[in-house]
Design a protein around this motif. Structure first.
Motif, short mmCIF file in Angstrom:
data_model
loop_
_atom_site.label_atom_id
_atom_site.label_comp_id
_atom_site.label_asym_id
_atom_site.label_seq_id
_atom_site.Cartn_x
_atom_site.Cartn_y
_atom_site.Cartn_z
N VAL A 99 52.72 40.37 30.43
CA VAL A 99 52.30 39.97 31.77
C VAL A 99 51.43 41.06 32.39
O VAL A 99 50.41 40.76 33.02
CB VAL A 99 53.53 39.65 32.66
CG1 VAL A 99 53.12 39.50 34.12
CG2 VAL A 99 54.22 38.39 32.18
N ASN A 138 48.02 40.98 30.67
CA ASN A 138 47.27 39.78 31.09
C ASN A 138 46.80 39.89 32.53
O ASN A 138 45.70 39.44 32.86
CB ASN A 138 48.13 38.52 30.90
CG ASN A 138 48.22 38.11 29.45
OD1 ASN A 138 47.39 38.48 28.64
ND2 ASN A 138 49.24 37.35 29.13
N THR A 139 47.62 40.49 33.41
CA THR A 139 47.18 40.70 34.80
C THR A 139 45.93 41.57 34.83
O THR A 139 44.95 41.24 35.50
CB THR A 139 48.31 41.37 35.62
OG1 THR A 139 49.47 40.55 35.60
CG2 THR A 139 47.88 41.59 37.05
N TYR A 166 42.07 40.37 35.91
CA TYR A 166 41.36 41.09 36.96
C TYR A 166 40.05 41.66 36.44
O TYR A 166 39.01 41.54 37.09
CB TYR A 166 42.25 42.20 37.54
CG TYR A 166 41.61 42.88 38.71
CD1 TYR A 166 41.52 42.25 39.95
CD2 TYR A 166 41.07 44.14 38.58
CE1 TYR A 166 40.91 42.87 41.03
CE2 TYR A 166 40.46 44.77 39.66
CZ TYR A 166 40.39 44.13 40.88
OH TYR A 166 39.78 44.73 41.94
N LYS A 216 44.50 40.47 43.57
CA LYS A 216 45.34 40.99 42.50
C LYS A 216 46.62 40.17 42.38
O LYS A 216 47.16 40.01 41.30
CB LYS A 216 45.66 42.46 42.73
CG LYS A 216 44.44 43.35 42.60
CD LYS A 216 44.77 44.79 42.89
CE LYS A 216 43.50 45.62 42.83
NZ LYS A 216 43.74 47.00 43.22
N LYS A 217 47.10 39.67 43.50
CA LYS A 217 48.30 38.81 43.48
C LYS A 217 48.02 37.53 42.69
O LYS A 217 48.86 37.08 41.90
CB LYS A 217 48.72 38.46 44.91
CG LYS A 217 49.92 37.56 44.99
CD LYS A 217 50.24 37.19 46.44
CE LYS A 217 51.31 36.13 46.48
NZ LYS A 217 51.54 35.63 47.83
N ALA A 223 45.83 37.25 40.29
CA ALA A 223 45.75 37.66 38.87
C ALA A 223 47.16 37.79 38.29
O ALA A 223 47.41 37.40 37.15
CB ALA A 223 44.99 38.98 38.73
N PHE A 224 48.09 38.33 39.08
CA PHE A 224 49.48 38.46 38.62
C PHE A 224 50.13 37.10 38.42
O PHE A 224 50.79 36.85 37.40
CB PHE A 224 50.29 39.31 39.62
CG PHE A 224 51.72 39.46 39.27
CD1 PHE A 224 52.10 40.21 38.17
CD2 PHE A 224 52.71 38.85 40.03
CE1 PHE A 224 53.44 40.35 37.83
CE2 PHE A 224 54.04 38.99 39.70
CZ PHE A 224 54.41 39.75 38.60
N ALA A 274 48.76 35.54 35.37
CA ALA A 274 49.31 36.17 34.17
C ALA A 274 50.70 35.64 33.86
O ALA A 274 51.03 35.40 32.69
CB ALA A 274 49.33 37.68 34.33
#
Length: 133
Positions: free
Chosen positions: A8, A11-12, A16, A30-31, A33-34, A37
């Motif tokens: 994870v 992948n995050t 990004y 970014k959240k 992207a998380f 992921a």
């Protein structure tokens, strides 16, 4: 559990970085992207359960083709890499299209962007399997 967290995290970072490098691969934060992921990693795990029989069938076909004099040496050296990359590419492409439709904060402008991102994720997936086991 540790492997899942590493996946994870990687992948995050990948989502990004791809959003920074590939025009048209828009991740709002970014959240996002998380969350992508997490969804991508979970769905990819499920997809690999389905892809495993396909991988075994391809391995069988490559084993038969390995006896052909001109093709055999090529397949013996690159067969596993080609199979792994091909499956990762196809799974990544499908999952990116699915996630694009489901998430509002993620947008891909075209399928060409999805192909470029899938190639990048496929290469990353192969590298992760080589270095992390």
């Amino acid at each position: 559990m540790t492997g899942a967290l590493i996946t994870v995290g990687v992948n995050t970072l990948a989502f990004y970085l791809i959003s920074e490098m590939v025009p048209g691969f828009d991740v709002k934060s970014k959240k996002t992207a998380f969350l992508m992921a997490i969804a991508y990693s979970f769905l990819a795990g499920l997809a690999w359960l389905v892809a495993l029989p396909v991988s075994l069938m391809l391995a069988f076909v490559f084993a038969i083709l390995a006896f052909i004099p001109l093709i055999g040496p090529f397949l013996s050296g690159a067969g596993l890499f080609i199979t792994t990359f091909g499956l990762l590419f196809c799974i990544s492409f499908g999952l990116l299209l699915l996630i694009d439709r489901v998430m509002d904060d993620f947008n891909m402008r075209s399928k060409t962007v999805a192909v470029i991102a899938s190639v990048m994720l496929g290469v990353l997936g192969v590298l992760m399997r080589v270095f992390l086991g």
